[in-house]
Design an enzyme around this catalytic site. Structure first.
Site, PDB file in Angstrom:
ATOM      1  N   ASP A 110       1.316  -1.596  -0.214  1.00 11.08           N
ATOM      2  CA  ASP A 110       0.487  -0.112  -0.022  1.00 11.08           C
ATOM      3  C   ASP A 110       0.650   1.243  -0.528  1.00 11.08           C
ATOM      4  OD1 ASP A 110      -1.888  -2.037   0.309  1.00 11.08           O
ATOM      5  OD2 ASP A 110      -2.601  -1.220   2.679  1.00 11.08           O
ATOM      6  N   ASP A 194      -2.621   5.396  -2.800  1.00  8.54           N
ATOM      7  CA  ASP A 194      -2.410   3.841  -1.837  1.00  8.54           C
ATOM      8  C   ASP A 194      -1.251   3.714  -2.993  1.00  8.54           C
ATOM      9  OD1 ASP A 194      -3.164   5.091   0.061  1.00  8.54           O
ATOM     10  OD2 ASP A 194      -4.195   3.240   0.026  1.00  8.54           O
ATOM     11  N   HIS A 243      -7.600  -0.501  -3.891  1.00  7.31           N
ATOM     12  CA  HIS A 243      -6.232  -1.363  -4.028  1.00  7.31           C
ATOM     13  C   HIS A 243      -6.814  -2.188  -5.442  1.00  7.31           C
ATOM     14  CE1 HIS A 243      -5.282  -0.239   0.377  1.00  7.31           C
ATOM     15  NE2 HIS A 243      -5.000   0.948  -0.258  1.00  7.31           N
ATOM     16  N   ASP A 245      -5.270  -5.281  -6.527  1.00  9.18           N
ATOM     17  CA  ASP A 245      -4.879  -6.845  -6.438  1.00  9.18           C
ATOM     18  C   ASP A 245      -5.880  -7.412  -5.754  1.00  9.18           C
ATOM     19  OD1 ASP A 245      -4.469  -5.003  -3.584  1.00  9.18           O
ATOM     20  OD2 ASP A 245      -1.997  -5.900  -3.823  1.00  9.18           O
ATOM     21  N   CYS A 347      -0.394  -7.794  -0.844  1.00  6.82           N
ATOM     22  CA  CYS A 347      -0.598  -6.712  -0.262  1.00  6.82           C
ATOM     23  C   CYS A 347       0.302  -6.564   1.239  1.00  6.82           C
ATOM     24  CB  CYS A 347      -2.364  -6.316   0.955  1.00  6.82           C
ATOM     25  SG  CYS A 347      -3.272  -7.022  -0.300  1.00  6.82           S
TER      26      CYS A 347
HETATM   27  O1  DAV Z   1     -10.952  -6.402  -0.958  1.00 10.87           O
HETATM   28  O2  DAV Z   1     -10.632  -6.370  -2.693  1.00 10.87           O
HETATM   29  C1  DAV Z   1      -8.194  -5.986  -1.023  1.00 10.87           C
HETATM   30  C2  DAV Z   1      -7.432  -4.996  -1.222  1.00 10.87           C
HETATM   31  C3  DAV Z   1      -6.603  -4.339  -0.015  1.00 10.87           C
HETATM   32  N1  DAV Z   1      -5.225  -4.169   0.088  1.00 10.87           N
HETATM   33  C4  DAV Z   1     -10.422  -6.042  -2.043  1.00 10.87           C
HETATM   34  C5  DAV Z   1      -9.244  -5.285  -1.389  1.00 10.87           C
END
Ligand code: DAV
Length: 366
Positions: A110, A194, A243, A245, A347
Site C-alpha cells: 500500500d 496508495d 487497491h 490487487d 498486499c
Molecule cells: O477487497 O478487493 C483487497 C486489497 C486490500 N489491500 C479488496 C481489497
C-alpha cells in the site's frame, strides 16, 4: 555502491528480494470517513469501540505466526526477506489538519511500489496512514546507502477538503452510480494515492482511480515516469475500488487473473494485444470469518516467485485448482488470520528485486 539493489518491472520475474510486512503493533483505526468508505457497515461498531487500541492480541499472534512461516518459505527458496520496523501505532499525532492514531506496518504494497530501480513511496489517503512510511525508514536508509533511488511522491495535507463529507451514506446502488461518475470519498483537492492501486507490466503501468487514489495522483505518476513508461488509468465496474490487487492480477506475459465481480472496462485493450483474461475462482473463506478491511477476493491476492510458482492460501481450493490448470506449481501457505487485517500475499509484500529487465508488451498505445 550497488546499482542493482532495487530492480523490479513486473510481478512475475524471478523473485530475489522482498519486504514482508508485520502485524506487530497493529492498531484499530478511528472510523474516519475514508475507513467507512472502505469497510463494511457490520464492522463500524468494532472500529468505533476500539479506535486507537491494538487489534485483538490472539488474532495478531496468529497472523504474525502465519507471516513468519511465509517468510521462512521464501527464505528456503533463496529469497532475501526484509521486514519493516513497526512503531507505536496507538500513539496519537496531530498536524495542522489531522489528529489521529495510526494503523500498522502490515501492508508494504500500500505504501511502496518499485518501478525498475526506483522505489516510489505513496502519500496515502487515510489520516491514520499519514506517517506509516516511518516503518520503512530503516530500509529506506539502507537502500539509499547502497546508492538506490527512493522517491517520496508529493505528500498532501489531508485537510478536510480532500474528503467528500457525505460520501458513506450512499447505498451500494448509489456508490455504483458515483463510481461510474468517477466520484469517490476522496476529492481532487490535492494529490493522494496508495501504491497498491498501481500495476506494473514492464513499460506499461496501470493505475486505478479508487477511494484512496485520485486523478491528481494519476497525473503525477504519468508525468514522473514519462521518459521511461506509459501510464494509463484503468477502470472496472466496481462500486468501491480500493487497491487493484484483488481485482486485476497479471500472472505472466500474456495472462491476467481478473475478478468476475469487477469486470475490466478496458478488457478489449488486453485482448487486442493477445493477452488472455482468466476469471478467478470463487473465494473459499467462510462468511463469518472476520474481514475488517477487505473483501473475500483476497483469494486472488497471490505472490508469484516466477512465471511457474505461485503462493496461494492453503484453503483456497478452487483457486489452487485453477492455478494448477494454468500450469503453475502452487505453494500453499496458511494465511487466513492475515486476511483479517485486509490483505494477503501481494498486499503484505513489496518485491524489491527480481531478475527483471524492462520489457515493452505494447498494451498501451502511444
Ligand atoms: O477487497 O478487493 C483487497 C486489497 C486490500 N489491500 C479488496 C481489497
Amino acid at each position: 555502491m550497488n546499482k542493482v539493489g532495487i530492480n523490479s518491472h513486473n510481478d512475475w520475474d524471478p523473485l530475489q528480494e522482498i519486504i514482508v510486512g508485520t502485524v506487530k503493533g497493529a492498531t484499530v483505526p478511528p472510523l474516519h470517513i475514508t475507513v467507512k468508505a472502505c469497510s463494511y457497515p457490520d464492522y463500524w461498531p468494532f472500529f468505533s469501540k476500539n479506535a486507537g487500541k491494538p487489534f485483538p492480541e490472539e488474532l495478531v499472534n496468529k497472523a504474525e505466526k502465519e507471516l513468519n512461516d511465509f517468510v521462512h518459505i521464501l527464505e528456503q527458496e533463496g529469497i532475501v526477506v526484509k521486514r519493516p520496523t513497526p512503531f507505536d501505532f496507538t500513539q496519537t499525532y496531530k498536524t495542522p489538519h489531522i489528529e489521529t492514531s495510526g494503523l500498522y506496518a502490515a501492508m508494504p504494497r500500500d505504501v511502496l511500489t518499485v518501478i525498475g530501480n526506483e522505489v516510489i513511496e505513496a502519500p496515502m489517503a487515510w489520516p491514520s496512514r499519514y506517517f506509516e512510511f516511518l516503518a520503512y525508514q530503516n530500509l529506506k536508509q539502507e537502500y539509499l546507502d547502497m546508492g538506490c533511488q527512493w522517491t517520496q511522491a508529493p505528500k498532501g495535507s489531508m485537510s478536510k477538503e480532500l474528503y467528500c463529507a457525505d460520501y458513506p451514506i450512499a447505498s451500494l446502488e448509489d456508490r455504483h452510480k458515483l463510481a461510474g461518475e468517477n466520484k469517490f470519498v476522496t476529492t481532487e483537492h490535492e494529490i493522494c494515492f496508495d501504491a497498491a492501486d498501481v500495476v506494473r507490466m514492464g513499460k506499461d503501468i496501470f493505475i486505478q482511480r479508487s477511494q484512496v487514489t485520485n486523478e491528481k495522483a494519476i497525473a503525477w505518476l504519468t508525468q514522473h515516469l514519462k521518459e521511461t513508461h506509459r501510464v494509463q488509468e484503468i477502470r472496472f465496474k466496481d462500486p468501491n475500488p480500493m487497491h487493484i490487487d484483488a481485482t486485476f492480477v497479471p500472472l505472466r506475459p500474456g495472462l491476467i487473473l481478473i475478478n468476475p465481480d469487477r469486470p475490466c472496462l478496458q478488457a478489449q485493450q488486453f485482448k487486442d494485444a493477445g493477452w488472455d483474461l482468466v476469471k478467478a475462482a470463487a473465494p473459499c473463506l467462510p462468511s463469518d470469518w472476520p474481514l475488517y478491511l477487505s473483501s473475500k477476493w483476497l483469494c486472488m491476492n497471490i505472490l508469484l516467485l516466477d512465471t511457474k510458482r505461485v503462493v496461494v492460501e492453503r484453503q483456497e481450493e478452487l483457486n489452487i485448482k485453477l492455478f494448477k490448470s494454468l500450469g503453475f506449481e502452487v505453494i500453499p501457505v496458511d494465511f487466513r488470520h492475515v486476511y483479517s487485517f485486509g490483505g494477503s500475499f501481494h498486499c503484505v509484500t513489496c518485491d524489491i528485486r527480481r531478475d527483471s529487465r524492462l520489457e515493452d508488451f505494447k498494451l498501451i498505445k502511444e
